[in-house]
Design a protein around this motif. Structure first.
Motif, PDB file in Angstrom:
ATOM      1  N   ALA A 124       0.823  -1.211   0.000  1.00 46.58           N
ATOM      2  CA  ALA A 124       0.000   0.000   0.000  1.00 46.58           C
ATOM      3  C   ALA A 124       0.853   1.256   0.000  1.00 46.58           C
ATOM      4  N   PHE A 125       2.159   1.107   0.127  1.00 44.10           N
ATOM      5  CA  PHE A 125       3.085   2.231   0.213  1.00 44.10           C
ATOM      6  C   PHE A 125       2.705   3.176   1.354  1.00 44.10           C
ATOM      7  N   ASP A 126       2.345   2.599   2.477  1.00 46.51           N
ATOM      8  CA  ASP A 126       2.068   3.421   3.650  1.00 46.51           C
ATOM      9  C   ASP A 126       3.146   3.146   4.704  1.00 46.51           C
ATOM     10  N   ASN A 127       2.954   3.681   5.909  1.00 52.04           N
ATOM     11  CA  ASN A 127       3.988   3.554   6.937  1.00 52.04           C
ATOM     12  C   ASN A 127       4.289   2.110   7.308  1.00 52.04           C
ATOM     13  N   SER A 128       3.312   1.217   7.190  1.00 50.08           N
ATOM     14  CA  SER A 128       3.567  -0.184   7.536  1.00 50.08           C
ATOM     15  C   SER A 128       4.518  -0.843   6.537  1.00 50.08           C
ATOM     16  N   ASP A 129       4.658  -0.276   5.332  1.00 51.51           N
ATOM     17  CA  ASP A 129       5.559  -0.826   4.327  1.00 51.51           C
ATOM     18  C   ASP A 129       6.963  -0.228   4.401  1.00 51.51           C
ATOM     19  N   ALA A 130       7.177   0.693   5.303  1.00 56.27           N
ATOM     20  CA  ALA A 130       8.466   1.386   5.374  1.00 56.27           C
ATOM     21  C   ALA A 130       9.615   0.418   5.588  1.00 56.27           C
ATOM     22  N   THR A 131       9.384  -0.660   6.321  1.00 55.79           N
ATOM     23  CA  THR A 131      10.466  -1.605   6.582  1.00 55.79           C
ATOM     24  C   THR A 131      10.763  -2.499   5.381  1.00 55.79           C
ATOM     25  N   ASP A 132       9.889  -2.479   4.355  1.00 55.03           N
ATOM     26  CA  ASP A 132      10.115  -3.286   3.155  1.00 55.03           C
ATOM     27  C   ASP A 132      11.082  -2.628   2.180  1.00 55.03           C
ATOM     28  N   PHE A 133      11.463  -1.385   2.456  1.00 57.89           N
ATOM     29  CA  PHE A 133      12.329  -0.641   1.558  1.00 57.89           C
ATOM     30  C   PHE A 133      13.563  -0.174   2.306  1.00 57.89           C
ATOM     31  N   GLU A 134      14.642  -0.013   1.560  1.00 55.57           N
ATOM     32  CA  GLU A 134      15.853   0.506   2.172  1.00 55.57           C
ATOM     33  C   GLU A 134      15.666   1.992   2.456  1.00 55.57           C
ATOM     34  N   PRO A 135      16.109   2.442   3.628  1.00 60.48           N
ATOM     35  CA  PRO A 135      15.972   3.872   3.941  1.00 60.48           C
ATOM     36  C   PRO A 135      16.683   4.719   2.890  1.00 60.48           C
ATOM     37  N   ASN A 136      16.039   5.829   2.554  1.00 57.97           N
ATOM     38  CA  ASN A 136      16.581   6.698   1.536  1.00 57.97           C
ATOM     39  C   ASN A 136      16.218   8.126   1.908  1.00 57.97           C
ATOM     40  N   GLU A 137      17.166   9.022   1.831  1.00 57.53           N
ATOM     41  CA  GLU A 137      16.916  10.404   2.232  1.00 57.53           C
ATOM     42  C   GLU A 137      15.998  11.134   1.265  1.00 57.53           C
ATOM     43  N   ASN A 138      15.703  10.540   0.108  1.00 55.38           N
ATOM     44  CA  ASN A 138      14.842  11.190  -0.881  1.00 55.38           C
ATOM     45  C   ASN A 138      13.414  10.663  -0.867  1.00 55.38           C
ATOM     46  N   VAL A 139      13.101   9.704   0.007  1.00 52.75           N
ATOM     47  CA  VAL A 139      11.759   9.126   0.090  1.00 52.75           C
ATOM     48  C   VAL A 139      11.246   9.307   1.504  1.00 52.75           C
ATOM     49  N   THR A 140       9.980   9.632   1.610  1.00 53.97           N
ATOM     50  CA  THR A 140       9.392   9.838   2.931  1.00 53.97           C
ATOM     51  C   THR A 140       8.129   8.990   3.078  1.00 53.97           C
TER      52      THR A 140
END
Length: 187
Positions: A124-140
């Motif tokens: 869903a590309f919401d906060n619960s999916d944040a751990t599925d992606f590598e942290p990036n300073e250009n994505v919030t």
């Protein structure tokens, strides 16, 4: 094993040895001999030529001759096949025998029955999916995942300024940005 006489004078080769199958090749070959295998079991039972190089036989002609020991890729594609659990379709894929156990990887795509016309949301590309992606300073992640469009930089006071007012400064690296739409200063 049958010996044949070379019709052409090929420098470095003294004789041709003909065998019926690859397993009939001598255990240790000779570098000045060309080996003809009439029915090569590692070449779909087609004829192939081998030479003895670096302590092993290397295929120099026949399907799949290359520097990796003579093995080749073969793609098998079956299109328009309809199969059901009660009427499955099976295809036999021949895997040639090898003497050194080196094989290219085999990948098989198998379709299995499932529900049809089902729409599901995997991410869903919401906060619960944040751990599925590598942290990036250009994505919030602030309820939705999106490119970061606001950046905050700490400003420092320029103490060399002696006139009235205050000069604040900071260094902004523009290389990660395609363009900067506006600058806003918050005090």
């Amino acid at each position: 094993m049958t010996k044949a006489v070379l019709v052409k004078n090929i420098p470095g080769l003294e004789e041709v040895i003909v065998v019926n199958v690859r397993s009939d090749l001598p255990e240790i070959g000779h570098p000045d001999v060309l080996y003809l295998v009439k029915m090569d079991e590692t070449n779909n039972n087609q004829p192939a030529l081998y030479v003895w190089v670096d302590g092993r036989y290397s295929k120099v002609s026949g399907a799949g001759s290359n520097d990796s020991g003579g093995y080749s890729y073969q793609q098998i594609t079956k299109l328009g096949v309809t199969a059901t659990p009660t009427n499955p379709k099976t295809y036999e894929i021949l895997i040639p025998k090898t003497f050194d156990f080196l094989r290219h990887p085999i990948e098989v795509l198998k379709f299995s029955p499932a529900q049809q016309n089902v729409v599901s949301t995997e991410i869903a590309f919401d906060n619960s999916d944040a751990t599925d992606f590598e942290p990036n300073e250009n994505v919030t992640f602030n309820g939705v995942m999106k490119l970061k469009t606001e950046y905050f930089y700490e400003m420092t006071n320029d103490n060399t300024w002696t006139e009235t007012g205050t000069i604040l400064k900071t260094l902004i690296d523009r290389s990660p940005f395609k363009k900067i739409d506006k600058l806003q200063f918050l005090i």
